[in-house]
Design a protein around this motif. Structure first.
Motif, PDB file in Angstrom:
ATOM      1  N   CYS A  19       0.844  -1.412   0.100  1.00 19.56           N
ATOM      2  CA  CYS A  19      -0.023  -0.090   0.174  1.00 19.56           C
ATOM      3  C   CYS A  19       0.641   1.343   0.040  1.00 19.56           C
ATOM      4  CB  CYS A  19      -0.965   0.039   1.185  1.00 19.56           C
ATOM      5  SG  CYS A  19      -0.100  -0.258   2.747  1.00 19.56           S
ATOM      6  N   ALA A  20       1.813   1.339   0.611  1.00 19.93           N
ATOM      7  CA  ALA A  20       2.717   2.441   0.887  1.00 19.93           C
ATOM      8  C   ALA A  20       3.509   2.559  -0.531  1.00 19.93           C
ATOM      9  CB  ALA A  20       3.719   2.252   2.022  1.00 19.93           C
ATOM     10  N   ALA A  21       3.910   1.748  -1.093  1.00 20.13           N
ATOM     11  CA  ALA A  21       4.507   1.695  -2.142  1.00 20.13           C
ATOM     12  C   ALA A  21       3.847   2.071  -3.422  1.00 20.13           C
ATOM     13  CB  ALA A  21       5.078   0.332  -2.687  1.00 20.13           C
ATOM     14  N   ALA A  22       2.458   1.791  -3.312  1.00 19.38           N
ATOM     15  CA  ALA A  22       1.619   2.305  -4.316  1.00 19.38           C
ATOM     16  C   ALA A  22       0.933   3.417  -4.211  1.00 19.38           C
ATOM     17  CB  ALA A  22       0.461   1.059  -4.568  1.00 19.38           C
ATOM     18  N   CYS A  23       0.832   4.343  -2.943  1.00 18.88           N
ATOM     19  CA  CYS A  23      -0.022   5.359  -2.744  1.00 18.88           C
ATOM     20  C   CYS A  23       0.471   6.531  -3.481  1.00 18.88           C
ATOM     21  CB  CYS A  23       0.283   5.522  -1.310  1.00 18.88           C
ATOM     22  SG  CYS A  23      -0.647   7.405  -0.704  1.00 18.88           S
ATOM     23  N   PRO A  24      -0.439   7.034  -4.378  1.00 18.28           N
ATOM     24  CA  PRO A  24      -0.117   8.147  -5.358  1.00 18.28           C
ATOM     25  C   PRO A  24       0.579   9.334  -4.597  1.00 18.28           C
ATOM     26  CG  PRO A  24      -1.975   7.310  -5.858  1.00 18.28           C
ATOM     27  CD  PRO A  24      -1.928   6.704  -4.588  1.00 18.28           C
TER      28      PRO A  24
END
Length: 250
Positions: free
Chosen positions: A185-190
């Motif tokens: 989630c952290a890696a993908a958060c815009p």
């Protein structure tokens, strides 16, 4: 001529619509992902012979602020732009006119705009569906004809200037007990609202409620508060139950 697909699609719905439009104009497109916080958007440059399909979701009748920031870095250099706004069967309000202004500021020439309804899945289940695809294919054909005719006239896009006040109630998904701190989630958060060192922590104030973290979590371990979600669903059910069709402004 190259066709660029410039898209902000945290959960994939807007990307589906954008792909239908861009793919109908050219099977080989160059994708610029506006959700990618690590991308150097100032390095994205086009020519006046190119076409950009710029697609965003409507957030409470406005474009997400991060879209304005990142699209503003892109160098349009006179490329023609097809604007696409995807919203949840309610109303797109000032989303398209704001996107038009941001695109022009980035150096694009706006030649057409599309409003499509498919964000709120509980009220627009399965959309974009076959009927939407047919409408979008027809729209793309009209746009292609305008491009081939070298018609640079600007469409009359509905909306207000000044835009409606940005706002709405922020709903930040939270980690549940199933979270294993994998960091997806952290890696993908815009907008980098989730702590990469401790993904279980509540999202920071940067959170824009795009629901990307819910969509990418491999364990389904991020969720919205059920009481707040129920209240929002009840509110939307009053205005989102009637199917609305795609609109073209050309």
């Amino acid at each position: 001529m190259s066709v660029f697909e410039i898209v902000f699609s945290p959960t994939g719905g807007t990307r589906k619509v954008s792909g239908l439009v861009a793919g109908a104009l050219d099977k080989n497109t160059v994708t610029v992902d506006l959700t990618d916080s690590g991308l150097d958007f100032s390095a994205v440059s086009m020519t006046e012979d190119d076409v950009a399909v710029i697609s965003v979701p409507a957030y409470a009748g406005r474009i997400p602020a991060v879209v304005a920031d990142r699209l503003g870095m892109v160098r349009g250099n006179g490329a023609r732009a097809v604007l696409v706004c995807v919203y949840g069967n309610r109303a797109f309000e000032d989303t398209l006119v704001e996107l038009e202004d941001v695109a022009k500021h980035a150096g694009f020439r706006v030649v057409s705009a599309i409003a499509e309804h498919s964000v709120a899945r509980q009220f627009a289940a399965g959309r974009p569906d076959a009927q939407d695809a047919a409408h979008l294919a027809e729209f793309a054909q009209q746009i292609q004809q305008k491009l081939l005719a070298e018609d640079a006239s600007e469409p009359s896009i509905p909306g207000n200037r000044p835009y409606k006040q940005a706002g709405g109630h922020r709903m930040a998904p939270e980690a549940t007990e199933d979270c294993v701190s994998c960091g997806a989630c952290a890696a993908a958060c815009p907008v980098c609202a989730i702590d990469k060192g401790d993904p279980k922590r509540a999202a920071g104030k940067e959170c824009i409620s795009c629901m990307r973290c819910i969509a990418v979590c491999p364990r389904g371990a991020r969720k919205l508060d059920p009481n707040r979600l129920s209240a929002v669903s009840q509110m939307l059910s009053k205005v989102c139950v009637v199917r609305k069709e795609c609109e073209l402004f050309i």
